[in-house]
Design a protein around this motif. Sequence first.
Motif, PDB file in Angstrom:
ATOM      1  N   GLN A 252     -31.891 -24.487  -3.969  1.00 40.45           N
ATOM      2  CA  GLN A 252     -31.643 -23.574  -2.855  1.00 40.45           C
ATOM      3  C   GLN A 252     -31.824 -24.316  -1.549  1.00 40.45           C
ATOM      4  N   LEU A 253     -30.878 -24.117  -0.644  1.00 36.20           N
ATOM      5  CA  LEU A 253     -30.929 -24.719   0.678  1.00 36.20           C
ATOM      6  C   LEU A 253     -31.047 -23.613   1.705  1.00 36.20           C
ATOM      7  N   GLU A 254     -32.053 -23.707   2.536  1.00 37.82           N
ATOM      8  CA  GLU A 254     -32.277 -22.685   3.558  1.00 37.82           C
ATOM      9  C   GLU A 254     -32.060 -23.284   4.928  1.00 37.82           C
ATOM     10  N   GLU A 255     -31.085 -22.743   5.645  1.00 35.09           N
ATOM     11  CA  GLU A 255     -30.752 -23.231   6.965  1.00 35.09           C
ATOM     12  C   GLU A 255     -31.417 -22.391   8.045  1.00 35.09           C
ATOM     13  N   SER A 256     -31.641 -23.017   9.183  1.00 34.29           N
ATOM     14  CA  SER A 256     -32.175 -22.310  10.347  1.00 34.29           C
ATOM     15  C   SER A 256     -31.677 -22.999  11.607  1.00 34.29           C
ATOM     16  N   GLY A 257     -31.877 -22.325  12.744  1.00 33.45           N
ATOM     17  CA  GLY A 257     -31.451 -22.894  14.017  1.00 33.45           C
ATOM     18  C   GLY A 257     -30.260 -22.218  14.639  1.00 33.45           C
ATOM     19  N   GLU A 258     -29.839 -21.124  13.991  1.00 31.41           N
ATOM     20  CA  GLU A 258     -28.694 -20.370  14.525  1.00 31.41           C
ATOM     21  C   GLU A 258     -28.931 -20.015  15.994  1.00 31.41           C
ATOM     22  N   GLY A 259     -27.842 -20.106  16.785  1.00 33.00           N
ATOM     23  CA  GLY A 259     -28.051 -19.760  18.175  1.00 33.00           C
ATOM     24  C   GLY A 259     -26.777 -19.717  18.992  1.00 33.00           C
ATOM     25  N   TRP A 260     -26.982 -19.272  20.218  1.00 36.17           N
ATOM     26  CA  TRP A 260     -25.904 -19.184  21.210  1.00 36.17           C
ATOM     27  C   TRP A 260     -26.321 -19.990  22.418  1.00 36.17           C
ATOM     28  N   VAL A 261     -25.435 -20.840  22.899  1.00 38.74           N
ATOM     29  CA  VAL A 261     -25.736 -21.646  24.082  1.00 38.74           C
ATOM     30  C   VAL A 261     -24.493 -21.736  24.957  1.00 38.74           C
ATOM     31  N   GLN A 262     -24.700 -22.104  26.178  1.00 45.08           N
ATOM     32  CA  GLN A 262     -23.575 -22.371  27.058  1.00 45.08           C
ATOM     33  C   GLN A 262     -23.095 -23.803  26.850  1.00 45.08           C
ATOM     34  N   ALA A 263     -21.862 -24.043  27.199  1.00 45.66           N
ATOM     35  CA  ALA A 263     -21.315 -25.383  27.071  1.00 45.66           C
ATOM     36  C   ALA A 263     -22.209 -26.378  27.809  1.00 45.66           C
ATOM     37  N   GLY A 264     -22.441 -27.509  27.173  1.00 44.80           N
ATOM     38  CA  GLY A 264     -23.321 -28.521  27.728  1.00 44.80           C
ATOM     39  C   GLY A 264     -24.739 -28.418  27.220  1.00 44.80           C
ATOM     40  N   GLY A 265     -25.040 -27.329  26.547  1.00 45.63           N
ATOM     41  CA  GLY A 265     -26.383 -27.120  26.033  1.00 45.63           C
ATOM     42  C   GLY A 265     -26.622 -27.815  24.707  1.00 45.63           C
ATOM     43  N   SER A 266     -27.798 -27.545  24.132  1.00 48.97           N
ATOM     44  CA  SER A 266     -28.216 -28.208  22.897  1.00 48.97           C
ATOM     45  C   SER A 266     -28.752 -27.196  21.897  1.00 48.97           C
ATOM     46  N   LEU A 267     -28.617 -27.553  20.643  1.00 52.02           N
ATOM     47  CA  LEU A 267     -29.200 -26.777  19.547  1.00 52.02           C
ATOM     48  C   LEU A 267     -29.632 -27.736  18.459  1.00 52.02           C
ATOM     49  N   ARG A 268     -30.618 -27.321  17.681  1.00 52.09           N
ATOM     50  CA  ARG A 268     -31.062 -28.124  16.552  1.00 52.09           C
ATOM     51  C   ARG A 268     -31.038 -27.260  15.292  1.00 52.09           C
ATOM     52  N   LEU A 269     -30.283 -27.715  14.312  1.00 48.47           N
ATOM     53  CA  LEU A 269     -30.204 -27.040  13.028  1.00 48.47           C
ATOM     54  C   LEU A 269     -31.106 -27.745  12.024  1.00 48.47           C
ATOM     55  N   SER A 270     -31.650 -26.945  11.109  1.00 49.31           N
ATOM     56  CA  SER A 270     -32.468 -27.493  10.037  1.00 49.31           C
ATOM     57  C   SER A 270     -31.987 -26.935   8.705  1.00 49.31           C
ATOM     58  N   CYS A 271     -32.173 -27.715   7.665  1.00 46.99           N
ATOM     59  CA  CYS A 271     -31.810 -27.275   6.319  1.00 46.99           C
ATOM     60  C   CYS A 271     -32.857 -27.832   5.358  1.00 46.99           C
TER      61      CYS A 271
END
Length: 124
Positions: free
Chosen positions: A3-22
Amino acid sequence: QVQLEESGEGWVQAGGSLRLSCAASATIFRINTMAWYPQDPGKQRELVAEITRGGRTNYADSVKGRFTISRDNAKNTVFLQMTSLKSEDTSVYYCKAEVPVRSAIGTYNFHYYWGQGTQVTVSS
């Protein structure tokens, strides 16, 4: 069963950053390559980044210099640091893990597992 559990879902404006994890289930002793695939409605999943167990990475041209994939082998976790995000990065991102399984005769088969997907939305 992996089982793989992902996280880090989000909304950002262009130029922004996000970090996903699995994170893979704790019963997995060894995972080979781990990767991230975004998928838009009606389209196939396309590789954007992958990393071997030894840390060798590969990126799609569209994300080179903006996305960084990394992993923690002790925790069976892969990360995707996304910077300078663009509206075209908007997608559902799936992580994938390659797990070697030893057969009765000593050879290895490779099984592939997917996470449930996590939504990334970038507004322009």
